[in-house]
Motif scaffolding. Structure first.
Motif, PDB file in Angstrom:
ATOM      1  N   ASP A 102       0.857  -1.171   0.000  1.00  0.00           N
ATOM      2  CA  ASP A 102       0.000   0.000   0.000  1.00  0.00           C
ATOM      3  C   ASP A 102       0.898   1.227   0.000  1.00  0.00           C
ATOM      4  O   ASP A 102       1.333   1.714   1.037  1.00  0.00           O
ATOM      5  N   TRP A 103       1.168   1.765  -1.199  1.00  0.00           N
ATOM      6  CA  TRP A 103       2.126   2.856  -1.321  1.00  0.00           C
ATOM      7  C   TRP A 103       1.603   4.167  -0.744  1.00  0.00           C
ATOM      8  O   TRP A 103       2.382   5.057  -0.427  1.00  0.00           O
ATOM      9  N   THR A 104       0.293   4.309  -0.602  1.00  0.00           N
ATOM     10  CA  THR A 104      -0.218   5.526   0.032  1.00  0.00           C
ATOM     11  C   THR A 104       0.206   5.609   1.489  1.00  0.00           C
ATOM     12  O   THR A 104       0.323   6.699   2.057  1.00  0.00           O
ATOM     13  N   ARG A 105       0.453   4.458   2.111  1.00  0.00           N
ATOM     14  CA  ARG A 105       0.935   4.427   3.500  1.00  0.00           C
ATOM     15  C   ARG A 105       2.448   4.296   3.564  1.00  0.00           C
ATOM     16  O   ARG A 105       3.088   4.834   4.459  1.00  0.00           O
ATOM     17  N   ALA A 106       3.040   3.589   2.594  1.00  0.00           N
ATOM     18  CA  ALA A 106       4.478   3.304   2.649  1.00  0.00           C
ATOM     19  C   ALA A 106       5.325   4.538   2.391  1.00  0.00           C
ATOM     20  O   ALA A 106       6.427   4.672   2.936  1.00  0.00           O
ATOM     21  N   ILE A 107       4.840   5.455   1.526  1.00  0.00           N
ATOM     22  CA  ILE A 107       5.615   6.655   1.186  1.00  0.00           C
ATOM     23  C   ILE A 107       5.510   7.651   2.333  1.00  0.00           C
ATOM     24  O   ILE A 107       4.420   8.112   2.685  1.00  0.00           O
ATOM     25  N   GLY A 108       6.649   7.981   2.923  1.00  0.00           N
ATOM     26  CA  GLY A 108       6.667   8.877   4.074  1.00  0.00           C
ATOM     27  C   GLY A 108       6.673  10.344   3.708  1.00  0.00           C
ATOM     28  O   GLY A 108       6.206  11.181   4.479  1.00  0.00           O
ATOM     29  N   GLN A 109       7.218  10.699   2.550  1.00  0.00           N
ATOM     30  CA  GLN A 109       7.263  12.085   2.107  1.00  0.00           C
ATOM     31  C   GLN A 109       7.150  12.114   0.595  1.00  0.00           C
ATOM     32  O   GLN A 109       7.815  11.339  -0.104  1.00  0.00           O
ATOM     33  N   ARG A 110       6.326  13.025   0.086  1.00  0.00           N
ATOM     34  CA  ARG A 110       6.075  13.086  -1.353  1.00  0.00           C
ATOM     35  C   ARG A 110       6.874  14.216  -1.995  1.00  0.00           C
ATOM     36  O   ARG A 110       6.944  15.316  -1.446  1.00  0.00           O
ATOM     37  N   PHE A 111       7.441  13.914  -3.166  1.00  0.00           N
ATOM     38  CA  PHE A 111       8.221  14.889  -3.911  1.00  0.00           C
ATOM     39  C   PHE A 111       7.619  15.176  -5.284  1.00  0.00           C
ATOM     40  O   PHE A 111       8.073  16.075  -5.982  1.00  0.00           O
ATOM     41  N   SER A 112       6.608  14.431  -5.677  1.00  0.00           N
ATOM     42  CA  SER A 112       5.949  14.651  -6.959  1.00  0.00           C
ATOM     43  C   SER A 112       4.811  15.652  -6.784  1.00  0.00           C
ATOM     44  O   SER A 112       4.427  16.001  -5.670  1.00  0.00           O
ATOM     45  N   GLY A 113       4.279  16.104  -7.925  1.00  0.00           N
ATOM     46  CA  GLY A 113       3.121  16.975  -7.884  1.00  0.00           C
ATOM     47  C   GLY A 113       3.419  18.417  -7.539  1.00  0.00           C
ATOM     48  O   GLY A 113       2.531  19.152  -7.107  1.00  0.00           O
ATOM     49  N   GLY A 114       4.666  18.865  -7.704  1.00  0.00           N
ATOM     50  CA  GLY A 114       5.017  20.249  -7.402  1.00  0.00           C
ATOM     51  C   GLY A 114       4.624  21.195  -8.513  1.00  0.00           C
ATOM     52  O   GLY A 114       3.887  20.849  -9.447  1.00  0.00           O
ATOM     53  N   ASP A 115       5.145  22.414  -8.424  1.00  0.00           N
ATOM     54  CA  ASP A 115       4.790  23.452  -9.391  1.00  0.00           C
ATOM     55  C   ASP A 115       5.604  23.380 -10.682  1.00  0.00           C
ATOM     56  O   ASP A 115       5.194  23.938 -11.697  1.00  0.00           O
ATOM     57  N   THR A 116       6.770  22.734 -10.629  1.00  0.00           N
ATOM     58  CA  THR A 116       7.667  22.767 -11.785  1.00  0.00           C
ATOM     59  C   THR A 116       7.045  22.070 -12.986  1.00  0.00           C
ATOM     60  O   THR A 116       6.755  20.869 -12.934  1.00  0.00           O
TER      61      THR A 116
END
Length: 487
Positions: A102-116
């Motif tokens: 379950d990657w929604t729980r496994a990922i501790g910090q997100r780096f995608s979806g920014g403004d760039t």
């Protein structure tokens, strides 16, 4: 091309005889596209030794594949994937089933979806690429860069090519930056105060990681470089955007308690405004009063072709509170990914240690190649050539903008490579950009440069760094037509 024997292996839970398993292994390699037509398979002896089976077992499996036209035999040359072998499917079969994680729980910090935003990778095929930050092949000195690269590959430079510097850099490149590049900006620095980075963005990331925590506050310009905003958000510090004016970042608008101030005084990104000398001194005074640090991104100082650039903020700093970020990406080519940090030794020491833990150091061969290109005078010659070309393109674009009635929101007084534009308030430049793409015109919508929920939608940037002068007027006319017809 021969397929390496190491790519062949038998699954421990496979069913059937060894001969059938080998036959299936080769057939699946061909059907999946891993083995291409005409590629040579390992000899029966090598594959037998590698798999730990008898040679006759491999020979029988190859014979069956030969009969089914998966393989072909060429005399004493061996076995090859047949030209008549089944064609691999034109899709990626991907994993056999969904992940058990379950990657929604496994990922501790997100780096995608920014403004760039993502720039079109095929920008060069467009007839009117008013796109910023890409290299123009007609202006780049391919011949001397190639010679510099060959020189860096020579036996004399074997150590710089192969050595793991750990946390150090090519001394020749560092020396050139210290003795030639920085003095042009009025900056004096020792090698211990210089760190080579993988471009300016990597320098900004290192700086944010070293200086900022969840309890610290940073100020950035609004609008600003969208990738910097992403970096600061990822650091989880408190971020305050400060709206710039015609002279860049106003010091009086910086809130008390700010720890780090990020600014682009020479060519504000993206408005291209140049900070006045009076404001530079005021900014230093404001930072000193708050005991704040300043990160100066001087990303385009070489492009001051209209008149000599103002002294860098770092050159006016008597306290050591300014950290300077430089880059060769805009003046050479963005794929080079070579920049540098200049700051006080305690800061550089920590940035160096962080860099070493992430990527050790930029490749030694790239550093030495750049050192030769710079030290042999090729870099200065290229800057002069680019300056002349940009000056001409800017003049043509300025006239085309005036002729078509488009509105300039910001144009660098010292040069640069772009214009910051403002369309009528009802125009959404994201949609405008999509419509222009169909006409082979590329522009950069401005929304991503702003902070907050209610971002202005009617700004855009057009650059002249990657388009020849002869096409500028026609391209600007197409932009003007699209703006007038926008609803």
């Amino acid at each position: 091309m021969a397929l390496p024997v190491e790519t062949f292996f038998l699954h421990s839970d496979a069913q059937g005889t060894l001969q059938a398993q080998i036959q299936q292994m080769v057939a699946q390699g061909i059907l999946s596209g891993r083995f291409q037509r005409g590629e040579k398979l390992p000899s029966t002896r090598k594959l037998a030794i590698h798999l730990g089976v008898s040679r006759i077992t491999v020979t029988i499996a190859y014979t069956e594949l030969l009969a089914n036209d998966y393989l072909t035999s060429r005399g004493r040359s061996g076995y090859f994937v047949s030209e008549n072998a089944p064609v691999p499917p034109a899709f990626d079969p991907g994993p056999r089933g969904p992940d058990g994680v379950d990657w929604t729980r496994a990922i501790g910090q997100r780096f995608s979806g920014g403004d760039t935003p993502r720039k079109p990778p095929d920008w060069a095929r467009y007839r009117f690429p008013f796109i910023y930050g890409q290299a123009d092949p007609t202006l780049f000195d391919h011949a001397n860069w190639r010679l510099s690269a060959l020189q860096a590959l020579g036996q004399r430079d074997f150590t710089s090519l192969t050595t793991d510097y750990y946390d150090q850099d090519d001394p020749q490149l560092v020396e050139f930056i210290a003795r030639h590049t920085l003095p042009r900006r009025g900056i004096n620095a020792r090698p211990e105060q210089i760190l080579i980075t993988l471009g300016a963005q990597n320098a900004l990331w290192l700086t944010a990681q070293v200086l900022l925590t969840q309890r610290r506050s940073a100020v950035l310009e609004d609008p600003s470089y969208h990738a910097l905003r992403d970096i600061l958000r990822q650091s989880r510090c408190h971020v305050t955007p400060v709206r710039v004016d015609r002279d860049g970042l106003p010091p009086t608008a910086i809130p008390p308690g700010t720890d780090v101030i990020f600014t682009t005084p020479s060519h504000q990104c993206p408005t291209t405004a140049t900070m006045t000398m009076a404001r530079r001194h005021a900014l230093l005074d404001r930072a000193r009063a708050m005991d704040a640090l300043i990160v100066e991104d001087d990303y385009e100082f070489e492009m001051s072709f209209l008149k000599p650039p103002s002294p860098a903020l770092k050159s006016l700093d008597a306290d050591g509170r300014v950290i300077y970020v430089g880059s060769f990406s805009k003046s050479l080519f963005p794929g080079l990914r070579l920049g540098y940090l200049v700051g006080s030794e305690p800061f550089i020491r920590e940035a160096r240690a962080l860099r070493a833990s992430v990527l050790r150091h930029p490749p030694g061969h790239i550093q030495r190649t750049a050192a030769y290109f710079l030290s042999l005078g090729h870099y200065d010659a290229q800057i002069r050539r680019m300056g002349r070309a940009f000056h001409d393109r800017r003049r043509v674009m300025e006239q085309a903008i005036a002729d078509t009635g488009l509105r300039i929101a910001g144009q660098g007084a010292y040069g640069g490579s772009s214009f910051w534009m403002r369309a009528p308030d009802h125009v959404d430049t994201d949609r405008l950009a999509e419509r222009l793409r169909a006409k082979s015109v590329l522009i950069e919508p401005g929304r991503a440069f702003f902070d907050g929920e209610d971002r202005p939608k009617n700004y855009y940037r057009i650059a002249y760094s990657s388009i020849p002068s002869a096409r500028i007027a026609e391209g600007v006319a197409l932009i003007a037509e699209a703006v007038r017809s926008a609803v």
